[in-house]
Structures are given as structure tokens and as C-alpha cells.
Design an enzyme around this catalytic site. Structure first.
Site, short mmCIF file in Angstrom:
data_model
loop_
_atom_site.label_atom_id
_atom_site.label_comp_id
_atom_site.label_asym_id
_atom_site.label_seq_id
_atom_site.Cartn_x
_atom_site.Cartn_y
_atom_site.Cartn_z
N LYS A 252 0.82 -1.21 0.00
CA LYS A 252 0.00 0.00 0.00
C LYS A 252 0.84 1.26 0.00
O LYS A 252 0.42 2.30 -0.41
CB LYS A 252 -0.84 0.03 1.28
CG LYS A 252 -2.15 -0.65 1.16
CD LYS A 252 -2.93 -0.40 2.41
CE LYS A 252 -3.30 -1.72 3.03
NZ LYS A 252 -4.13 -1.64 4.17
N1 GLU Z 1 -8.53 -4.42 6.51
C1 GLU Z 1 -7.90 -5.53 5.84
C2 GLU Z 1 -6.89 -5.00 4.84
O1 GLU Z 1 -6.99 -3.85 4.45
C3 GLU Z 1 -8.97 -6.31 5.12
C4 GLU Z 1 -8.80 -7.74 5.09
C5 GLU Z 1 -10.14 -8.40 4.82
O2 GLU Z 1 -10.73 -8.14 3.77
O3 GLU Z 1 -10.61 -9.15 5.67
O4 GLU Z 1 -6.02 -5.74 4.45
#
Ligand code: GLU
Length: 322
Positions: A252
Site C-alpha cells: 500500500k
Molecule cells: N482491513 C484488511 C486490509 O486492508 C482487510 C482484510 C479483509 O478483507 O478481511 O487488508
């Protein structure tokens, strides 16, 4: 049964092409089955919070035409949907309610050690060349839990798990994959490991589609589902998109997706490239056995979402942002 899928990004970095691909699959599965597509913001990691990241998530989904049925509102006013709130930081009471239930059922305990003590256990395990497992240090008489202390899951049964992943097929992992992980952190917020299980259950999510980095933790989640007597949703882990340089996944915090004009053509090309490459692989989806391969349908839906009748990329918001 109504199919309910969710895209659950964390605003800890800018959304990139890998996240978009996950969002697209998640969206298509819901739409293909006349289901609901939910957007949930997983914002419990306050230390890594990135200003503006959530706004970009909403704008990007909107720009791509991936409209969500429930979740935060693009204009930042009232959220939409009956299963909210859709920001995890607004759901603290819900996690605390579950945490208390787990304490009552002796499925959770207060972690009495300081971070330095836990680190010392970790270092010791490393020097002895064995994996650090917190469960080996489970305190005999844990103090009564109160906010400000980490709360840990007391894994009830240490065993091997085997499960079916909708993309990866049959998977399994031995007892070493299980540990007494943290449910609520010292700052009072839940970990991802805890919060997503509770949210997916409370939001009636039927299909969880996410990156393959979560496969390693899946046995922990299965153990928690079992302890809470919750039927797990269908799990589908999609392979990583690799970074352009180096043998690693696209992160990211890398700028592949955001480096040229913020809403420009290069980014759209990247998305189209990924969609083109990936549509073929969608045939691995087996939502139910009687269905023919959904590839053509998926491509058709991809087409509708991202291309106009002549095959040109749709540009619903682009002019506004260039
Ligand atoms: N909040 C997690 C991420 O951004 C999401 C993972 C999920 O979809 O369970 O990687």
C-alpha cells in the site's frame, strides 16, 4: 440466502491496484447473485492511520463504478445500510460486548505481561530456535480484565485445521498455526483478527474475498469461529499482485497506483491491464457447483463496469479530476 460480500480496506495507506482487484471481485460476486456489496472501513490501527486514505478509497470505488449498497457515504454525511456503523472505530461497544461474553465463557483472559516481558519471551524463543507462541506463557491466574490491558483469546483446542478455500482449494495447517492472539489492544480497540470476525458475523457477510496474506492466520480465525459457535463465511483468498521491482507483493505504501496524475489515464490503463489479465482466472470461482463457469458472465460484467459499448474505458468521474 442473500449473498453479502464486503470490501474492508484499512486507511493505513493509499488504495492500490491490488486492493481494487479485490474490490472488483467482491463487487462482481455480489452483483452476479443479486446480493449486497458492503464497504467497511477497518480503521482500528490508529498508529498507521494515513490522512486522506479513506477519501481516496471512496473516490476510487466511485470512479470505477463499484457502487456499494451499504457503508460510508461519499459526501461524508450519514452512512447507508442497516448493519452499521461501517467504521470499526464506531463499533467499539459491539466488540466490548463480545469480549465480555468471551471472558464470561473463559474464552479470553487479560494479558498480565508488559510489552517488554512479551518481547523477552519472544527473544528467548528465537535464541532457542523455536517459534514464539504466546499460549506457552498463558498465566495461571490472570488479573481481572479492564480497559488498558490487552485481552487475549484462550484457544480452547490446539489441533490441526483443514478447510476449503474457494480459490485455493483444500488447505490445512497444524497446531503451530494456533495461538492466544490479542482480541482487544491496550488502547481499547480490537485487533483486525477479532474485529473482522465479529463484523462479518453481525453484518451477515456470506463471502469473504481478500488477499492471500490472510491464509496463514485462517486457522486462528477458524478456532475463534468455533469457540464463538459461528459458522464461517465462504473464504476466498486471491493471489498477490507483485510489485514491479523485487520479489515482493505490491504494498500500500508503494506508489505504483498513485504516482502520475492522480486520476489520469495511466492509472486507468493499469486497472484495465489487471482486469484483462485476471478475467481468465475468474473461472476458478465455484460459488455453487451447478453453475457453468462464470468466466463469460464475469467478463461481461467487467465490461459493463469498466467499458462502454465500444470497449472504451468509461470515464464517469475522470474529467472532473484531470
Ligand atoms: N482491513 C484488511 C486490509 O486492508 C482487510 C482484510 C479483509 O478483507 O478481511 O487488508
Amino acid at each position: 440466502m442473500t449473498i453479502r460480500t464486503r470490501f474492508a480496506p484499512s486507511p493505513t495507506g493509499y488504495i492500490h491496484v491490488g486492493n481494487v482487484r479485490t474490490a472488483l471481485y467482491t463487487y462482481l460476486i455480489a452483483r452476479k447473485h443479486q446480493g449486497n456489496f458492503i464497504l467497511r472501513i477497518e480503521d482500528t490501527d490508529q498508529a498507521r492511520f494515513v490522512e486522506g486514505a479513506e477519501e481516496l478509497i471512496l473516490k476510487t470505488l466511485n470512479w470505477l463504478g463499484l457502487d456499494w449498497d451499504e457503508g460510508p457515504n461519499l459526501n461524508n454525511d450519514k452512512e447507508i445500510g442497516n448493519f452499521g456503523p461501517y467504521h470499526q472505530t464506531d463499533r467499539r461497544e459491539i466488540y466490548l460486548k463480545w469480549a465480555k461474553k468471551m471472558i464470561d465463557e473463559e474464552l479470553a483472559y487479560a494479558d498480565p505481561y508488559t510489552p517488554e516481558q512479551v518481547q523477552a519471551f519472544r527473544d528467548q524463543a528465537k535464541s532457542e530456535k523455536r517459534a514464539f507462541l504466546y499460549r506457552d506463557h498463558r498465566p495461571e491466574n490472570p488479573p481481572e480484565w479492564q480497559l488498558g490491558m490487552p485481552l487475549r483469546f484462550k484457544v480452547p483446542e490446539i489441533k490441526r485445521y483443514s478447510w476449503q478455500d474457494a480459490v485455493m482449494g483444500e488447505l490445512s495447517a497444524g497446531p503451530e498455526a494456533l495461538d492466544d492472539f490479542i482480541l482487544i489492544k491496550a488502547d481499547g480497540l480490537p485487533t483486525y483478527n477479532f474485529a473482522h470476525i465479529i463484523d462479518d458475523f453481525e453484518m451477515k457477510i456470506t463471502h469473504v474475498i481478500r488477499g492471500s496474506e490472510y491464509i496463514a492466520s485462517t486457522p486462528k480465525y477458524l478456532s475463534l469461529y468455533e469457540a464463538l459457535k459461528i459458522e464461517p463465511p465462504i473464504l476466498a483468498h486471491v493471489p498477490h499482485i507483485m510489485a514491479p521491482t523485487g520479489n515482493k507483493k505490491l504494498g500500500k505504501r508503494e506508489e505504483l497506483f498513485w504516482d502520475i496524475a492522480p486520476w489520469g489515464k495511466r492509472r486507468k490503463r493499469q486497472i484495465l491491464y489487471v482486469i484483462n489479465c485476471e478475467c481468465g482466472e475468474m473461472s476458478v470461482w465455484q460459488l455453487d457447483a451447478d453453475e457453468p463457469s462464470p468466466r463469460d458472465e464475469v467478463c461481461e460484467v467487467c465490461g459493463r463496469v469498466l467499458f462502454d459499448a465500444d470497449g472504451n474505458a468509461m470515464q464517469p468521474l475522470e474529467k472532473e479530476f484531470i
